[in-house]
Scaffold this motif. Structure first.
Motif, mmCIF file in Angstrom:
data_model
loop_
_atom_site.group_PDB
_atom_site.id
_atom_site.type_symbol
_atom_site.label_atom_id
_atom_site.label_comp_id
_atom_site.label_asym_id
_atom_site.label_seq_id
_atom_site.Cartn_x
_atom_site.Cartn_y
_atom_site.Cartn_z
ATOM 1 N N ILE A 141 -27.068 31.164 25.139
ATOM 2 C CA ILE A 141 -27.258 31.912 26.387
ATOM 3 C C ILE A 141 -28.320 31.254 27.260
ATOM 4 O O ILE A 141 -29.405 30.910 26.779
ATOM 5 N N GLU A 142 -28.012 31.130 28.530
ATOM 6 C CA GLU A 142 -28.967 30.627 29.515
ATOM 7 C C GLU A 142 -29.181 31.701 30.568
ATOM 8 O O GLU A 142 -28.237 32.129 31.221
ATOM 9 N N VAL A 143 -30.419 32.168 30.702
ATOM 10 C CA VAL A 143 -30.765 33.131 31.745
ATOM 11 C C VAL A 143 -31.800 32.470 32.647
ATOM 12 O O VAL A 143 -32.945 32.257 32.248
ATOM 13 N N VAL A 144 -31.393 32.131 33.863
ATOM 14 C CA VAL A 144 -32.227 31.364 34.793
ATOM 15 C C VAL A 144 -32.797 32.292 35.863
ATOM 16 O O VAL A 144 -32.069 33.117 36.431
ATOM 17 N N THR A 145 -34.093 32.165 36.113
ATOM 18 C CA THR A 145 -34.750 32.921 37.180
ATOM 19 C C THR A 145 -35.583 31.973 38.024
ATOM 20 O O THR A 145 -35.962 30.882 37.577
ATOM 21 N N TYR A 365 -50.347 38.351 16.620
ATOM 22 C CA TYR A 365 -50.698 39.340 15.589
ATOM 23 C C TYR A 365 -52.146 39.762 15.796
ATOM 24 O O TYR A 365 -52.926 39.058 16.453
ATOM 25 N N THR A 366 -52.488 40.905 15.245
ATOM 26 C CA THR A 366 -53.876 41.370 15.272
ATOM 27 C C THR A 366 -54.552 40.984 13.962
ATOM 28 O O THR A 366 -53.889 40.746 12.944
ATOM 29 N N ASN A 367 -55.854 40.951 13.978
ATOM 30 C CA ASN A 367 -56.581 40.407 12.837
ATOM 31 C C ASN A 367 -56.531 41.296 11.598
ATOM 32 O O ASN A 367 -56.904 40.859 10.502
ATOM 33 N N HIS A 368 -56.063 42.555 11.736
ATOM 34 C CA HIS A 368 -55.952 43.414 10.553
ATOM 35 C C HIS A 368 -54.521 43.465 10.032
ATOM 36 O O HIS A 368 -54.213 44.250 9.133
ATOM 37 N N ALA A 369 -53.626 42.635 10.569
ATOM 38 C CA ALA A 369 -52.260 42.541 10.050
ATOM 39 C C ALA A 369 -52.203 41.527 8.910
ATOM 40 O O ALA A 369 -53.029 40.609 8.827
ATOM 41 N N ASP A 370 -51.224 41.690 8.036
ATOM 42 C CA ASP A 370 -51.005 40.748 6.940
ATOM 43 C C ASP A 370 -50.181 39.576 7.473
ATOM 44 O O ASP A 370 -49.001 39.421 7.169
ATOM 45 N N ALA A 371 -50.817 38.773 8.311
ATOM 46 C CA ALA A 371 -50.151 37.648 8.967
ATOM 47 C C ALA A 371 -51.205 36.598 9.280
ATOM 48 O O ALA A 371 -52.408 36.890 9.307
ATOM 49 N N ASP A 372 -50.739 35.376 9.517
ATOM 50 C CA ASP A 372 -51.663 34.313 9.886
ATOM 51 C C ASP A 372 -50.963 33.338 10.822
ATOM 52 O O ASP A 372 -49.815 33.555 11.222
ATOM 53 N N GLN A 373 -51.665 32.257 11.165
ATOM 54 C CA GLN A 373 -51.123 31.341 12.160
ATOM 55 C C GLN A 373 -49.896 30.587 11.662
ATOM 56 O O GLN A 373 -49.046 30.169 12.454
ATOM 57 N N ASP A 374 -49.755 30.434 10.346
ATOM 58 C CA ASP A 374 -48.534 29.833 9.818
ATOM 59 C C ASP A 374 -47.317 30.699 10.149
ATOM 60 O O ASP A 374 -46.240 30.179 10.479
ATOM 61 N N ASP A 375 -47.469 32.012 10.050
ATOM 62 C CA ASP A 375 -46.378 32.914 10.429
ATOM 63 C C ASP A 375 -46.022 32.742 11.897
ATOM 64 O O ASP A 375 -44.843 32.767 12.281
ATOM 65 N N MET A 376 -47.048 32.567 12.726
ATOM 66 C CA MET A 376 -46.795 32.399 14.153
ATOM 67 C C MET A 376 -46.127 31.044 14.430
ATOM 68 O O MET A 376 -45.244 30.951 15.289
ATOM 69 N N ASP A 377 -46.532 30.003 13.696
ATOM 70 C CA ASP A 377 -45.870 28.710 13.837
ATOM 71 C C ASP A 377 -44.379 28.835 13.524
ATOM 72 O O ASP A 377 -43.528 28.265 14.219
ATOM 73 N N ASN A 378 -44.075 29.569 12.457
ATOM 74 C CA ASN A 378 -42.673 29.742 12.063
ATOM 75 C C ASN A 378 -41.882 30.456 13.149
ATOM 76 O O ASN A 378 -40.782 30.032 13.525
ATOM 77 N N LEU A 379 -42.424 31.570 13.639
ATOM 78 C CA LEU A 379 -41.702 32.348 14.648
ATOM 79 C C LEU A 379 -41.583 31.574 15.956
ATOM 80 O O LEU A 379 -40.529 31.594 16.611
ATOM 81 N N LEU A 380 -42.641 30.885 16.350
ATOM 82 C CA LEU A 380 -42.594 30.063 17.561
ATOM 83 C C LEU A 380 -41.457 29.044 17.469
ATOM 84 O O LEU A 380 -40.677 28.874 18.419
ATOM 85 N N THR A 381 -41.346 28.384 16.329
ATOM 86 C CA THR A 381 -40.325 27.360 16.159
ATOM 87 C C THR A 381 -38.930 27.974 16.152
ATOM 88 O O THR A 381 -37.998 27.454 16.788
ATOM 89 N N LEU A 382 -38.763 29.077 15.445
ATOM 90 C CA LEU A 382 -37.455 29.749 15.400
ATOM 91 C C LEU A 382 -37.024 30.196 16.791
ATOM 92 O O LEU A 382 -35.862 30.018 17.184
ATOM 93 N N LEU A 383 -37.938 30.768 17.541
ATOM 94 C CA LEU A 383 -37.607 31.225 18.893
ATOM 95 C C LEU A 383 -37.363 30.046 19.833
ATOM 96 O O LEU A 383 -36.552 30.142 20.762
ATOM 97 N N GLY A 384 -38.049 28.942 19.612
ATOM 98 C CA GLY A 384 -37.771 27.751 20.400
ATOM 99 C C GLY A 384 -36.344 27.271 20.185
ATOM 100 O O GLY A 384 -35.629 26.933 21.136
ATOM 101 N N VAL A 385 -35.893 27.261 18.928
ATOM 102 C CA VAL A 385 -34.512 26.898 18.619
ATOM 103 C C VAL A 385 -33.550 27.906 19.240
ATOM 104 O O VAL A 385 -32.462 27.551 19.714
ATOM 105 N N ALA A 386 -33.951 29.182 19.259
ATOM 106 C CA ALA A 386 -33.104 30.245 19.799
ATOM 107 C C ALA A 386 -32.993 30.211 21.321
ATOM 108 O O ALA A 386 -32.176 30.937 21.890
ATOM 109 N N GLY A 387 -33.820 29.413 21.979
ATOM 110 C CA GLY A 387 -33.739 29.299 23.430
ATOM 111 C C GLY A 387 -34.614 30.267 24.195
ATOM 112 O O GLY A 387 -34.319 30.603 25.346
ATOM 113 N N CYS A 388 -35.712 30.703 23.584
ATOM 114 C CA CYS A 388 -36.637 31.614 24.268
ATOM 115 C C CYS A 388 -37.150 30.960 25.556
ATOM 116 O O CYS A 388 -37.464 29.771 25.591
#
Length: 456
Positions: A141-145, A365-388
């Motif tokens: 999908i391509e959504v252009v603005t 993420y917020t600092n009291h979540a069970d998450a870290d920057q590796d999780d964000m790297d993963n999601l960033l990359t997945l969404l990049g492939v998805a065409g975010c």
């Protein structure tokens, strides 16, 4: 209407459509908090079986938030494209999933039916999909603005430069803005979350960004993310490019934000009348986030992912330049860990894109979540492939005003490099002219005499 399914010799009963939707959702802490989540994986699978066999017409006949009390429901049903729906009116939810995933179904085919899809339909489909399915569909999908540049083209990914400061200090914000520009960020928007909603502060921030843009002829847009009423108040006194507002999926929840649909309509029309865009004039910017309606006790017993999708109907009504979910910002009460944040981000992107929205993501993420920057790297990359369409660029990933962790200027360089993507075309040309990037998208060395640093 109650729904039933037998699985493994056990009978499961779901009281109504919103119960089926909630029980079919991937496990997340917000639905547990609301008392809506499936109690076992078997119950979740039973609900998914029920959902897969439901005709799409059910979603037009059974409102999950009553039509009589909710203007978002009325918007969804009153603007439904019945003519386009004829193409898929015989589908079940499972059929729609299969159609999305067919190789023969391309982005333009999905665009034809986008206004025939209600938020509840697309949320239902997403509940039947694996992560790779969500990515496979949106990558088509391509959504252009357009405003001062062109966003959302395939092969491109943009960045909101987010130079927030805890005291709205002009020099501090300007320093972060220059830093971000020198990393190739800012083509989506230079967007500041003000520490206060003071009209005077907002005007000063907008004037500073306007002076910078004009001085260096930067082909981008600016936004101070004040409340929509503040933007209307200052519109005749300040250079307002975009009007921002946080939105959610029910009238009651939007009321807790101090907004309604008529207010957004007024702001949209007033901003259009300014005519400040050059290559286009899409002038609204919306943020959303799973759990916002529940946190306002305004979710009407609807699971948080479906309620999030309903917010996209609000956004779609006003032809926005930018929309993004702040996927992990609301906290672990709603998305507990990296796995839940990742799933929610992919769902949100899918639902928005198939509804025709120019969806970006604050991967955070917020600092009291069970998450870290590796999780964000993963999601960033997945969404990049998805065409975010776009992501956030925050100095060092750490927003020192909002106190949460997002993605950095460096992350934008990484994503463009590994996926072979470019900034918005007009912005890329400016980066080349300014000697910030080379033809391959690599960052050039910046000396103290660089033109962007001179005479500030």
């Amino acid at each position: 209407m109650a729904y039933r399914f037998t699985l493994g010799g056990e009978n499961y009963r779901f009281n109504d459509l919103k119960s089926v939707m909630a029980k079919a959702s991937s496990h997340r802490s917000g639905d547990v908090l609301a008392g809506l989540a499936a109690s076992t994986n078997a119950e979740r699978i039973a609900a998914q079986y029920v959902l897969s066999e439901l005709p799409l017409t059910v979603f037009l006949n059974e409102a999950i938030v009553p039509y009589e009390i909710d203007e978002v429901t009325r918007l969804i049903l009153n603007t439904h494209d019945a003519k386009a729906f004829e193409q898929i009116s015989h589908f079940t939810v499972g059929d729609l999933r299969d159609w999305f995933l067919q190789d023969a179904t391309e982005g333009q085919n999905i665009a034809v039916i986008k206004n025939a899809l209600t938020p509840e339909m697309v949320a239902a489909v997403s509940k039947l999909m694996r992560n790779q399915d969500l990515i496979a569909v949106t990558s088509k999908i391509e959504v252009v603005t357009k405003f001062r540049n062109t966003l959302g083209l395939k092969g491109h990914v943009s960045v909101r430069l987010q130079p927030n400061h805890p005291t709205d200090d002009l020099k501090g914000i300007l320093a972060s803005t220059i830093d971000g520009l020198l990393y190739g960020c800012g083509d989506a928007v230079i967007g500041i979350n003000p520490a206060t909603d003071s009209p005077d502060v907002t005007i000063n921030l907008l004037n500073m960004l306007e002076d910078l843009r004009l001085k260096y002829e930067i082909p981008t847009q600016s936004c101070v993310l004040c409340h929509v009423t503040s933007a209307l108040q200052i519109m005749e006194k300040a250079p307002v490019d975009l009007v921002f507002q946080s939105i959610t999926g029910s009238q009651k929840a939007n009321s807790s934000f101090g907004i309604n649909l008529n207010m957004l309509k007024e702001a949209h029309e007033a901003t259009l009348a300014l005519g400040r865009g050059t290559v286009g004039n899409q002038c609204m910017y919306f943020e959303t986030g799973q759990g916002s309606a529940l946190s306002a006790n305004s979710h009407h017993g609807v699971d948080q992912q479906t309620m999030e999708a309903r917010a996209y109907a609000v956004a779609r009504q006003f032809d926005p330049l930018l929309v993004n979910s702040v996927v992990g910002f609301i906290g672990p009460e709603y998305l507990f860990n990296g796995k839940q944040i990742t799933r929610a981000g992919l769902e949100d992107h899918f639902c928005a894109k198939v509804m025709g929205l120019p969806m970006g993501m604050d991967v955070c993420y917020t600092n009291h979540a069970d998450a870290d920057q590796d999780d964000m790297d993963n999601l960033l990359t997945l969404l990049g492939v998805a065409g975010c369409n776009f992501f956030m660029g925050v100095p060092g990933t750490d927003d020192i005003m909002l106190n949460y962790q997002s993605t950095s200027f460096h992350d934008a360089l990484y994503l463009r490099k590994v996926l072979g993507k470019k900034p918005a075309p007009e912005f890329e040309a400016w980066l080349l002219k300014m000697g910030i990037m080379d033809e391959k998208g690599s960052k050039l060395n910046i000396g103290e005499n660089h033109k962007l640093l001179a005479n500030l």
